[in-house]
Scaffold this motif. Structure first.
Motif, short mmCIF file in Angstrom:
data_model
loop_
_atom_site.label_atom_id
_atom_site.label_comp_id
_atom_site.label_asym_id
_atom_site.label_seq_id
_atom_site.Cartn_x
_atom_site.Cartn_y
_atom_site.Cartn_z
N ALA A 189 0.88 -1.24 0.10
CA ALA A 189 0.10 -0.16 0.01
C ALA A 189 0.84 1.39 -0.03
N TYR A 190 2.03 1.07 0.31
CA TYR A 190 3.02 2.44 0.49
C TYR A 190 3.46 2.63 -0.95
N THR A 191 2.69 3.23 -1.71
CA THR A 191 3.06 3.64 -3.08
C THR A 191 3.14 4.97 -3.40
N GLU A 245 1.20 6.46 -5.60
CA GLU A 245 -0.14 6.80 -5.90
C GLU A 245 -0.82 6.98 -4.60
N ASN A 246 -0.55 6.27 -3.64
CA ASN A 246 -1.21 6.57 -2.32
C ASN A 246 -0.54 7.41 -1.44
N PHE A 247 0.25 8.24 -1.99
CA PHE A 247 0.89 9.34 -1.32
C PHE A 247 0.43 10.67 -1.32
N ILE A 248 -0.11 11.33 -0.45
CA ILE A 248 -0.76 12.56 -0.85
C ILE A 248 0.22 13.75 -0.60
N VAL A 249 0.36 14.43 -1.46
CA VAL A 249 1.35 15.46 -1.22
C VAL A 249 0.86 16.94 -0.87
N PRO A 259 3.82 20.54 3.26
CA PRO A 259 4.97 19.97 4.52
C PRO A 259 5.76 18.86 3.61
N ASN A 260 5.28 18.10 2.79
CA ASN A 260 6.14 17.11 2.33
C ASN A 260 6.58 17.04 0.93
N GLU A 261 6.11 18.31 0.16
CA GLU A 261 6.36 18.15 -1.26
C GLU A 261 7.80 18.10 -1.67
N GLY A 318 12.41 13.15 9.63
CA GLY A 318 10.91 13.96 10.07
C GLY A 318 10.53 12.96 11.46
N GLY A 319 9.76 13.53 11.96
CA GLY A 319 8.96 12.93 13.11
C GLY A 319 8.25 11.74 12.86
N VAL A 320 8.00 11.14 13.70
CA VAL A 320 7.26 9.86 13.55
C VAL A 320 5.90 9.94 12.72
N GLY A 321 5.29 9.05 12.05
CA GLY A 321 4.27 8.84 11.40
C GLY A 321 4.07 9.82 10.35
N LEU A 322 5.24 10.75 9.76
CA LEU A 322 5.07 11.64 8.84
C LEU A 322 5.27 11.09 7.44
N GLY A 323 5.48 9.78 7.10
CA GLY A 323 5.66 9.24 5.88
C GLY A 323 6.70 8.85 5.37
N LYS A 324 7.94 8.63 6.11
CA LYS A 324 9.33 8.37 5.68
C LYS A 324 9.26 7.02 5.09
N THR A 325 8.83 5.90 5.78
CA THR A 325 8.99 4.67 5.33
C THR A 325 7.80 4.40 4.26
N HIS A 326 6.96 5.25 4.33
CA HIS A 326 5.87 5.12 2.95
C HIS A 326 6.63 5.49 1.76
N SER A 356 -8.60 11.01 0.77
CA SER A 356 -8.20 9.66 0.25
C SER A 356 -8.39 8.61 1.12
N LYS A 357 -8.29 8.58 2.24
CA LYS A 357 -8.30 7.40 3.19
C LYS A 357 -9.95 6.76 3.23
N LEU A 358 -10.68 8.03 3.09
CA LEU A 358 -12.12 7.50 3.23
C LEU A 358 -12.37 6.98 2.07
N ASN A 366 0.54 13.69 13.09
CA ASN A 366 1.04 12.36 12.83
C ASN A 366 0.03 11.78 12.15
N VAL A 367 0.13 11.17 11.00
CA VAL A 367 -0.65 10.56 9.94
C VAL A 367 -0.89 9.29 10.49
N ARG A 368 -0.37 8.63 11.08
CA ARG A 368 -0.55 7.37 11.49
C ARG A 368 -1.80 7.36 12.64
N VAL A 369 -1.71 8.30 13.46
CA VAL A 369 -2.76 8.67 14.18
C VAL A 369 -4.17 8.99 13.48
N LEU A 370 -3.83 10.02 12.81
CA LEU A 370 -4.82 10.37 11.81
C LEU A 370 -5.89 9.09 11.14
N GLU A 371 -4.83 8.26 10.45
CA GLU A 371 -5.25 7.37 9.84
C GLU A 371 -6.22 6.20 10.75
N GLY A 372 -5.42 6.18 11.94
CA GLY A 372 -6.15 5.20 12.98
C GLY A 372 -7.49 5.70 13.40
P1 ADP Z 1 7.22 7.15 9.23
O1 ADP Z 1 8.12 6.14 8.73
O2 ADP Z 1 7.80 8.54 9.09
O3 ADP Z 1 7.11 6.92 11.03
P2 ADP Z 1 5.03 5.97 7.95
O4 ADP Z 1 5.74 6.18 6.69
O5 ADP Z 1 5.25 4.79 8.58
O6 ADP Z 1 5.83 7.33 8.84
O7 ADP Z 1 3.68 6.52 7.77
C1 ADP Z 1 2.74 6.27 9.01
C2 ADP Z 1 1.42 6.01 7.96
O8 ADP Z 1 0.81 7.36 7.43
C3 ADP Z 1 1.53 5.07 6.91
O9 ADP Z 1 0.15 4.09 7.18
C4 ADP Z 1 1.32 5.98 5.74
O10 ADP Z 1 1.05 5.34 4.84
C5 ADP Z 1 0.71 6.97 6.13
N1 ADP Z 1 1.00 8.48 5.58
C6 ADP Z 1 2.07 9.17 5.95
N2 ADP Z 1 2.13 10.20 5.04
C7 ADP Z 1 1.29 9.90 4.10
C8 ADP Z 1 0.62 10.82 3.03
N3 ADP Z 1 1.15 12.08 2.76
N4 ADP Z 1 -0.28 10.46 2.15
C9 ADP Z 1 -1.08 8.93 2.66
N5 ADP Z 1 -0.44 8.51 3.63
C10 ADP Z 1 0.45 8.80 4.36
#
Ligand code: ADP
Ligand code: MG
Length: 458
Positions: free
Chosen positions: A121-123, A125-129, A132-134, A158-166, A294-296, A323-329
């Motif tokens: 899922a971490y593509t 296409e699924n990453f919203i720009v 802050p992350n452009e 960047g801080g936790v949950g901001l999309g580094k791993t994604h 997008s997640k909706l 933190n996007v992870r919290v937001l998603e959750g």
């Molecule tokens: P980090 O590695 O920075 O701690 P992650 O890459 O694990 O953060 O992101 C946490 C969650 O938030 C993942 O599920 C990821 O898909 C989602 N996420 C983070 N940034 C975005 C983004 N810009 N668009 C869509 N999903 C995002």
């Protein structure tokens, strides 16, 4: 799955990938078993497994699905003996494993097969720009094109949950498309350490070095993990230098800038600093809203009857942290809850269902902060706001500050009144209403309120 079924899959595979490929790559692998939705195979060498996974992982998976088998991923292990079923299910091994007898199996399952580490899922296409992350996104895109090595390393922080791993996974997926022959190796710094420790224990540091120096693209996630772990850092430094010299692309992530990692070897820090260093900033309101929208859509695929009232996403985007992870959750929970009780997602339902998250993430803004920021913004003095002065250039900032106090603190109208030079609560209410009214007719007030909100959030 029985071996018969695998034989059927093999027949299909042979026509899908051609006889030669089949003979070279599929015949030599041996089906072991399916366990916890993981199809396990035995392979002659690690490299063999890596290759098969990269080149044929997808097609194998597809055909397993075609045969009606519930499999999420593949694992290729070198061992020939049947194994105990406790290889980790997820790439991130949380707790350091000291001496589990089959640590080596667990590690090889994870780290030798780079792509089994990646979340589908971490593509991109699924990453919203958003703002802050452009930059980070643009840099990641560039590297993912797989052209001549542009910046080495690319360091994302960047801080936790901001999309580094994604973003890192997205680069890896994209590279496998653009450069199918490249060997891409993605792993966490933690896994790097495990593998290094294992190599030391098994007296196979040569194999370790060869393995890491033979990749075309090395991606190491959460590098802060090895800060302070001296021999691992040392090895990382050598691996790093060797790859840079060979002109291979390196992509690293960390929770802060290299220079700010206290226990990181200064040589590594300065090496990391040599490439392109980009950071992911905390999300802002617009980005959060975009992500929620997008997640909706994804949630709607799961819950087809989902009904959501106007303003709910805006409310969440406004109130839930960066933190996007919290937001998603939060959204996931909300949708599941609404589905369970068969109700529309209203503001009330949201507040009830997410009360813990809302409580935890609402930053406590104080009335003093509001007064200070408002005064800075309008260039007036706090004493003016407290005074009875009714000059227009004082009245509006005062009312704006009252409005913000009402909106962003839990203070009651009388409490706010006391703060503003002992005014009556009806005066405060009047001020709040006045600003709301102005906001509905004059976009300047909307803008002021929004800017002030950001200043207060920062
Ligand atoms: P980090 O590695 O920075 O701690 P992650 O890459 O694990 O953060 O992101 C946490 C969650 O938030 C993942 O599920 C990821 O898909 C989602 N996420 C983070 N940034 C975005 C983004 N810009 N668009 C869509 N999903 C995002
Ligand atoms: Mg991460």
């Amino acid at each position: 799955m029985t071996n018969d079924k695998w034989a059927d899959v093999c027949n299909e595979l042979q026509s899908a990938i051609g006889k030669n490929n089949f003979k070279s790559w599929i015949e030599p692998i041996e089906f072991d078993r399916i366990d916890a939705r993981i199809a396990r195979f035995r392979v002659p060498t690690n490299f063999f497994g890596t290759w098969v996974s990269q080149k044929f992982g997808d097609v194998i998976l597809r055909h397993l699905h075609g045969a009606g088998l519930a499999v999420d991923r593949l694992e290729f292990l070198v061992q020939s003996a049947p194994q105990t079923p406790n290889a980790p299910q997820t790439p991130a091994v949380e707790a350091p494993v000291q001496s589990a007898p089959d640590l080596s199996a667990a590690i090889s399952a994870d780290a030798d097969i780079p792509l089994s580490n990646l979340n589908p899922a971490y593509t991109f296409e699924n990453f919203i720009v958003g703002k802050p992350n452009e930059l980070a996104h643009a840099a990641a895109r560039r590297v993912a094109e797989g052209g001549p090595v542009a910046f080495n390393p690319l360091f994302l922080y960047g801080g936790v949950g901001l999309g580094k791993t994604h973003l890192m996974h997205a680069i890896a997926w994209e590279l496998t498309k653009n450069k199918p022959n490249q060997r891409i190796h993605y792993l966490s710094a933690e896994q790097f350490m495990y593998r290094f420790v294992r190599a030391l224990r098994e007296k196979d540091t040569i194999g370790f070095k060869q393995m890491f120096r033979s990749v075309d693209v090395l991606m190491v996630d959460d590098v802060q993990f090895i800060a302070g772990k001296n021999s691992t850092q040392e090895e990382f430094f050598h691996t790093f230098n060797a790859l840079v010299e060979l002109g291979k692309q390196i992509i690293i992530s960390g929770d802060r800038a290299p220079v700010d990692m206290e226990d990181l070897d200064s040589r590594i820090a300065s090496r990391l600093q040599c490439g392109l260093v980009v950071d992911l900033h905390p999300t802002d309101y617009e980005l959060r809203l975009g992500i929620l929208q997008s997640k909706l859509e994804t949630q709607r695929q799961r819950y087809r009857d989902l009904k959501i009232a106007d303003g709910v996403l805006e409310f969440i985007a406004h109130r839930v942290s960066s933190n996007v992870r919290v937001l998603e959750g939060a959204l996931t929970r909300l949708c599941a809850f609404a589905d369970l009780v068969g109700a529309e997602i209203t503001l009330d339902l949201t507040q009830e269902c997410l009360s813990d998250i809302l409580r935890a993430t609402s930053r406590k803004v104080t009335m003093d902060e509001i007064i200070k920021k408002t005064c800075d913004y309008y260039k007036v003095r706090p004493a003016d706001l407290m005074s009875p002065n009714r000059a227009r250039n004082i009245v509006r900032p005062r009312q704006m500050a009252m409005y913000l106090c009402k909106k962003y603190t839990t203070r009651s109208l009388p409490e706010i009144g006391r703060k503003f030079g002992g005014r009556d609560h009806t005066t405060i209410l009047h001020g709040v209403r006045k600003i709301e009214e102005l906001m509905s007719t004059d976009s300047q007030f909307v803008e002021d309120a929004e800017l002030l909100r950001r200043l207060l959030e920062a």
